[in-house]
Design a protein around this motif. Structure first.
Motif, mmCIF file in Angstrom:
data_model
loop_
_atom_site.group_PDB
_atom_site.id
_atom_site.type_symbol
_atom_site.label_atom_id
_atom_site.label_comp_id
_atom_site.label_asym_id
_atom_site.label_seq_id
_atom_site.Cartn_x
_atom_site.Cartn_y
_atom_site.Cartn_z
ATOM 1 N N HIS A 1 0.865 -1.186 0.000
ATOM 2 C CA HIS A 1 0.000 0.000 0.000
ATOM 3 C C HIS A 1 0.899 1.233 0.000
ATOM 4 C CE1 HIS A 1 -3.812 2.025 1.970
ATOM 5 N NE2 HIS A 1 -3.258 2.787 1.031
ATOM 6 N N GLU B 1 -5.592 1.791 -5.063
ATOM 7 C CA GLU B 1 -6.437 1.957 -3.881
ATOM 8 C C GLU B 1 -7.755 2.525 -4.361
ATOM 9 O OE1 GLU B 1 -5.075 4.316 -0.543
ATOM 10 O OE2 GLU B 1 -6.742 3.586 0.691
ATOM 11 N N ASP C 1 1.066 2.520 3.767
ATOM 12 C CA ASP C 1 0.221 3.588 3.204
ATOM 13 C C ASP C 1 1.034 4.890 3.110
ATOM 14 O OD1 ASP C 1 -1.981 4.854 2.151
ATOM 15 O OD2 ASP C 1 -3.184 4.796 3.986
ATOM 16 N N HIS D 1 2.760 8.107 1.930
ATOM 17 C CA HIS D 1 2.505 9.077 0.865
ATOM 18 C C HIS D 1 3.719 9.977 0.626
ATOM 19 C CE1 HIS D 1 -1.699 8.000 1.579
ATOM 20 N NE2 HIS D 1 -2.075 8.742 0.558
ATOM 21 N N HIS E 1 1.788 5.148 -2.106
ATOM 22 C CA HIS E 1 1.316 6.241 -2.973
ATOM 23 C C HIS E 1 2.495 7.028 -3.548
ATOM 24 C CE1 HIS E 1 -2.882 5.663 -1.853
ATOM 25 N NE2 HIS E 1 -2.425 5.402 -0.637
HETATM 26 ZN ZN LIG Z 1 -3.673 4.781 0.881
#
Ligand SMILES: [Zn+2]
Ligand SMILES: [Zn+2]
Length: 495
Positions: free
Chosen positions: A171, A227, A335, A337, A173
């Motif tokens: 996961h 996602e 996750d 970013h 970005h």
């Molecule tokens: Zn995410």
């Protein structure tokens, strides 16, 4: 909801290099549709479409959401749910984008700007009590197409070590959605974190898939994903075909999610509800767990919503095993970013037959995995009984009353606390020394434990280990350092 069309008919025949701009303004009230479509009638001979937008942000009382509006675009092939017209999405991250044959703003798909009705999509996901005033500006530039962008998709395998434990963050970005890292920075971060594989999961777009090819290598498997960010929760589509896109324009009540989950399964991918208890707007998971392959119980730095996710997951384990249904494995991902979010914290350590897309996805789906805060944490969990041995995600087929020894060897968690949990809750707790390494053994039977799983926790802020089987106002445990999927016990008497 569709707005009045923006016509460029009068601009048809503009000489090459010339451009024409049209601007539209409007107002959306609280309770506006989730998606508002602005038709744009594109004539022949257009080389590039460029869109910019803005909206007002009136003051709102504390605790009331202010204005927030996403944007994206569909081309002349239409806006049908799951259709072919998708040309990109930037959420609320950018105020402008452009598309032509040779290039596009990250998040958008390069390709021809064909004549027909395109649609700019506004996604007003928070509207202030005063409403939202918007302005959209569309510029068409005329001329011949430049040579087409050539996607370079990542290979489906890396060098690997045969059947082995591999580490991966599923996961992540980039600037292709709302991250601030370039794909090359994410690939470098995955390597620095000691990962063997990673899945790219930008929000609501496949636009990055074609840039990962040169960034993968024998040492790093890169798997394409998305996602899927809906208004009723986010889910990870892991292992999409390169360039494949999954629609997100629905809520739980629309009953569209099962069809898109099937699309992902049809592509050989996995469906994973992400951060199901995240408190941000539209982030809580409302679709249930039917059709899911795993659940992301640990998302980024350990926070209380992860505690909720682990508790709910643990309850589902007991239910699913009682009902004889496939049980739902847990996963953990960063996750990440942007700086300072750490790529690989946490990640999954999976027992896969090889370092390939298919083998890694199969291992995740089977639950042959544990979740690690970083590559500094090492762990081995096994259960033995009646001369048999089972590891994480496997079943130890022993008689109900046969003694079972559960053994956990761990390293990398100084003064950590080892917990063994079953369908009865925590049944054993032991502290690790300052070195962070040790082995904990505990004896049970299948009659007492349908499954057993392990957690390794850091000490509480005051240095104490935390206590299971107690109640209090504060969280009883320090942050998670490692969490395993279960070993299932029993079923041996039917052999
Ligand atoms: Zn995410
Ligand atoms: Zn999310």
């Amino acid at each position: 909801m569709s707005l009045a069309p923006l016509s460029f008919a009068a601009a048809a025949g503009t000489p090459a290099g010339g451009s024409t701009t049209r601007t539209v303004t409007g107002h959306l009230d609280t309770g506006a549709a989730d998606f508002v479509y602005l038709p744009v009638e594109v004539p022949r001979g257009v080389r590039e479409i460029a869109v910019s937008y803005s909206y007002d942000r009136p003051a709102v009382p504390a605790g009331t959401p202010g204005n927030s509006c996403d944007i994206g675009v569909f081309d002349e092939r239409g806006t049908d749910l799951g259709g072919k017209g998708f040309r990109g999405w930037s959420g609320g991250f950018r105020t402008s984008f452009a598309i032509s044959t040779d290039q596009a703003t990250p998040g958008y798909l390069p390709g021809p700007v064909n004549a027909g009705t395109w649609h700019v999509v506004l996604g007003p996901y928070q509207v202030a009590p005063q409403g939202l005033d918007y302005q959209v500006e569309v510029t068409l530039t005329f001329g011949e197409d430049l040579p087409a962008f050539v996607p370079q998709y990542p290979p489906l395998r890396a060098a690997g070590r045969g059947r082995a434990w591999y580490r991966g963050d599923c996961h992540l970005h980039t600037v292709y959605s709302d991250g601030r890292r370039l794909p090359e920075e994410v690939a470098a971060g995955a390597r620095a974190a000691g990962l063997d594989f990673m899945v790219t999961t930008d929000h609501n777009t496949s636009a990055s898939h074609g840039v990962w090819g040169p960034l993968a290598g024998p040492d790093l498997l890169i798997i394409t994903g998305e996602e899927v960010t809906t208004r009723n929760g986010h889910w990870l589509a892991l292992g999409l075909h390169p360039g494949e896109w999954v629609d997100w324009r629905y809520r739980a009540r629309d009953n569209a999610y099962p069809g898109f989950a099937r699309q992902v399964h049809h592509s050989g991918g996995l469906v994973v509800p992400a951060h199901p208890y995240c408190p941000y707007v539209a982030c809580q998971w409302k679709y249930g767990y039917q059709g899911a392959d795993l659940v992301e119980v640990w998302n980024g730095p350990w926070t209380y919503d992860d505690e909720s996710a682990v508790d709910a997951w643990d309850s589902h384990l007991a239910e699913d095993l009682r009902a004889g249904r496939p049980w739902l494995p847990a996963m953990g991902n960063s996750d990440a970013h942007s700086v300072p979010q750490v790529i690989g914290s946490p990640h999954n350590v999976v027992l896969a037959d090889d370092l390939t897309r298919d083998a890694v996805l199969a291992a995740l789906k089977a639950g042959r995995s544990w979740l690690a805060e970083s590559a500094a944490v090492q762990l081995d969990l096994s259960a033995t009984g009646q001369g048999r041995r089972a590891g994480i995600g496997e079943r130890l087929a022993v008689a109900q009353d046969a003694p079972v020894d559960v053994s956990l060897t761990v390293a990398g968690v100084p003064n950590g606390t080892v917990r063994f949990l079953t369908d009865e809750g925590q049944l054993h707790q032991e502290s690790l020394p300052a070195s962070g390494a040790g082995t904990v053994v505990w004896r049970t039977t299948a009659s007492l434990a349908t499954y057993v799983r392990a957690e390794v926790r850091h000490p509480l802020a005051d240095g104490t280990p935390g206590k299971g089987n107690t109640m209090g106002a504060a969280l009883p445990w320090g942050p998670m350092a490692a969490l395993t999927n279960p070993i299932l016990l029993g079923g041996g008497d039917r052999d």
